[in-house]
Design a protein around this motif. Structure first.
Motif, PDB file in Angstrom:
ATOM      1  N   GLY A 175      15.655   6.823 -55.394  1.00 13.25           N
ATOM      2  CA  GLY A 175      16.750   7.798 -55.374  1.00 13.25           C
ATOM      3  C   GLY A 175      17.567   7.706 -54.094  1.00 13.25           C
ATOM      4  O   GLY A 175      18.805   7.804 -54.122  1.00 13.25           O
ATOM      5  N   ALA A 176      16.896   7.495 -52.972  1.00 16.02           N
ATOM      6  CA  ALA A 176      17.596   7.348 -51.695  1.00 16.02           C
ATOM      7  C   ALA A 176      18.437   6.077 -51.686  1.00 16.02           C
ATOM      8  O   ALA A 176      19.572   6.073 -51.183  1.00 16.02           O
ATOM      9  N   ALA A 177      17.894   5.005 -52.247  1.00 23.05           N
ATOM     10  CA  ALA A 177      18.650   3.747 -52.314  1.00 23.05           C
ATOM     11  C   ALA A 177      19.885   3.898 -53.207  1.00 23.05           C
ATOM     12  O   ALA A 177      20.973   3.411 -52.864  1.00 23.05           O
ATOM     13  N   ALA A 178      19.723   4.577 -54.337  1.00 19.76           N
ATOM     14  CA  ALA A 178      20.869   4.798 -55.234  1.00 19.76           C
ATOM     15  C   ALA A 178      21.932   5.647 -54.544  1.00 19.76           C
ATOM     16  O   ALA A 178      23.141   5.386 -54.677  1.00 19.76           O
ATOM     17  N   THR A 179      21.504   6.634 -53.795  1.00 20.81           N
ATOM     18  CA  THR A 179      22.455   7.493 -53.092  1.00 20.81           C
ATOM     19  C   THR A 179      23.172   6.724 -51.985  1.00 20.81           C
ATOM     20  O   THR A 179      24.373   6.910 -51.769  1.00 20.81           O
ATOM     21  N   THR A 180      22.448   5.852 -51.303  1.00 22.79           N
ATOM     22  CA  THR A 180      23.079   5.030 -50.271  1.00 22.79           C
ATOM     23  C   THR A 180      24.105   4.083 -50.891  1.00 22.79           C
ATOM     24  O   THR A 180      25.197   3.894 -50.334  1.00 22.79           O
ATOM     25  N   ALA A 181      23.764   3.501 -52.032  1.00 18.55           N
ATOM     26  CA  ALA A 181      24.733   2.632 -52.724  1.00 18.55           C
ATOM     27  C   ALA A 181      25.975   3.435 -53.104  1.00 18.55           C
ATOM     28  O   ALA A 181      27.108   2.957 -52.939  1.00 18.55           O
ATOM     29  N   PHE A 182      25.775   4.655 -53.579  1.00 24.33           N
ATOM     30  CA  PHE A 182      26.899   5.534 -53.912  1.00 24.33           C
ATOM     31  C   PHE A 182      27.726   5.849 -52.664  1.00 24.33           C
ATOM     32  O   PHE A 182      28.949   5.824 -52.685  1.00 24.33           O
ATOM     33  N   GLU A 183      27.038   6.138 -51.557  1.00 22.80           N
ATOM     34  CA  GLU A 183      27.723   6.427 -50.293  1.00 22.80           C
ATOM     35  C   GLU A 183      28.573   5.234 -49.852  1.00 22.80           C
ATOM     36  O   GLU A 183      29.733   5.391 -49.471  1.00 22.80           O
ATOM     37  N   LEU A 184      28.003   4.039 -49.911  1.00 23.30           N
ATOM     38  CA  LEU A 184      28.736   2.841 -49.495  1.00 23.30           C
ATOM     39  C   LEU A 184      29.941   2.580 -50.405  1.00 23.30           C
ATOM     40  O   LEU A 184      31.008   2.176 -49.932  1.00 23.30           O
ATOM     41  N   LEU A 185      29.779   2.849 -51.690  1.00 25.49           N
ATOM     42  CA  LEU A 185      30.894   2.700 -52.623  1.00 25.49           C
ATOM     43  C   LEU A 185      32.005   3.699 -52.290  1.00 25.49           C
ATOM     44  O   LEU A 185      33.186   3.351 -52.263  1.00 25.49           O
ATOM     45  N   ALA A 186      31.620   4.931 -52.013  1.00 28.76           N
ATOM     46  CA  ALA A 186      32.608   5.958 -51.670  1.00 28.76           C
ATOM     47  C   ALA A 186      33.356   5.578 -50.397  1.00 28.76           C
ATOM     48  O   ALA A 186      34.583   5.713 -50.317  1.00 28.76           O
ATOM     49  N   ARG A 187      32.635   5.089 -49.413  1.00 28.75           N
ATOM     50  CA  ARG A 187      33.281   4.668 -48.167  1.00 28.75           C
ATOM     51  C   ARG A 187      34.200   3.477 -48.414  1.00 28.75           C
ATOM     52  O   ARG A 187      35.270   3.376 -47.815  1.00 28.75           O
ATOM     53  N   ALA A 188      33.774   2.558 -49.301  1.00 30.23           N
ATOM     54  CA  ALA A 188      34.576   1.362 -49.591  1.00 30.23           C
ATOM     55  C   ALA A 188      35.913   1.704 -50.247  1.00 30.23           C
ATOM     56  O   ALA A 188      36.901   1.011 -50.030  1.00 30.23           O
ATOM     57  N   VAL A 189      35.932   2.779 -51.033  1.00 28.56           N
ATOM     58  CA  VAL A 189      37.195   3.160 -51.678  1.00 28.56           C
ATOM     59  C   VAL A 189      38.017   4.112 -50.799  1.00 28.56           C
ATOM     60  O   VAL A 189      39.049   4.615 -51.232  1.00 28.56           O
ATOM     61  N   GLY A 190      37.542   4.357 -49.578  1.00 25.51           N
ATOM     62  CA  GLY A 190      38.334   5.105 -48.618  1.00 25.51           C
ATOM     63  C   GLY A 190      38.022   6.577 -48.461  1.00 25.51           C
ATOM     64  O   GLY A 190      38.793   7.296 -47.832  1.00 25.51           O
ATOM     65  N   VAL A 191      36.901   7.061 -49.000  1.00 22.34           N
ATOM     66  CA  VAL A 191      36.556   8.473 -48.826  1.00 22.34           C
ATOM     67  C   VAL A 191      35.999   8.654 -47.413  1.00 22.34           C
ATOM     68  O   VAL A 191      35.088   7.939 -46.994  1.00 22.34           O
TER      69      VAL A 191
END
Length: 161
Positions: free
Chosen positions: A39-55
Motif C-alpha cells: 500500500g505504501a509503494a502504491a501510494t508513493t507511485a501515485f505521489e510521483l505521478l501527481a508530482r510528474a503532472v505538476g501537482v
C-alpha cells in the motif's frame, strides 16, 4: 522383510509429496505487514505521478505552505499501517467475525482520515484531491489483502452469533 521396506519407503515418499503440496501459511502479522508495504509503494507511485503532472504537494499548518518531502506518503502509510496490523492481530484473536470487523473498522477509519486533508491549507484544489486520494489508495490495497487473511483463531467463536 522386503515388503516392510517397500511399504515404509512408499509411506515416506507419500508424506514427503504431501508436505511439498501443502503451502506453508504465512503468519497474519507478516502478511499484513507485506500488505502495508504494498500500500505504501502504491501510494508513493501515485505521489510521483501527481508530482510528474505538476501537482504541488505542499501543506500549511498555520503559515505559508511548505513542500512535502518526496516519500513522505510512504513513511506515513507504513507508520499508520503498522497500527492497522496490530488492530488486525487483535481482531483475529478476539473478534467473532474478524474479517467483517476489520473491513468495517478500516473503511471507517479511512473515511475519518479524509477530514484533515480537506481542512488543511494547500496551494490549490489539485493538492487537496491528491491528499484525499493518498488516503484512499493505500486503503484500497491494504484493506482487502489483510481481510483475506483474517479468520477467527477459535472457529467456534464465529458460530456464536
Amino acid at each position: 522383510m522386503s515388503v516392510i521396506t517397500s511399504t515404509t519407503a512408499s509411506t515416506a515418499s507419500t508424506s514427503t509429496a504431501s508436505a511439498a503440496r501443502t503451502p506453508r501459511r504465512v503468519p497474519l502479522v507478516v502478511a499484513a505487514s507485506g500488505a502495508v508495504v504494498a500500500g505504501a509503494a502504491a501510494t508513493t507511485a501515485f505521489e510521483l505521478l501527481a508530482r510528474a503532472v505538476g501537482v504541488d504537494i505542499a501543506l500549511a499548518f498555520g503559515t505559508a505552505p511548505e513542500p512535502m518531502p518526496v516519500g513522505g506518503f510512504f513513511t506515513a502509510v507504513v507508520a499508520l499501517g503498522l497500527v492497522g496490523v496490530v488492530i488486525a492481530a487483535v481482531l483475529s484473536r478476539f473478534a467473532r467475525r474478524p474479517r467483517r470487523t476489520w473491513t468495517r473498522a478500516a473503511w471507517a477509519l479511512t473515511v475519518v482520515s479524509l477530514v484533515p486533508p480537506v481542512l488543511v491549507s494547500t496551494p490549490g484544489a489539485a493538492t487537496n484531491v491528491v491528499l484525499v486520494l493518498a488516503h484512499v489508495v493505500p486503503a484500497v490495497v491494504i484493506v482487502p489483502l489483510v481481510a483475506r487473511r483474517l479468520t477467527p483463531v477459535n472457529p467456534r467463536r464465529a458460530d456464536r452469533g
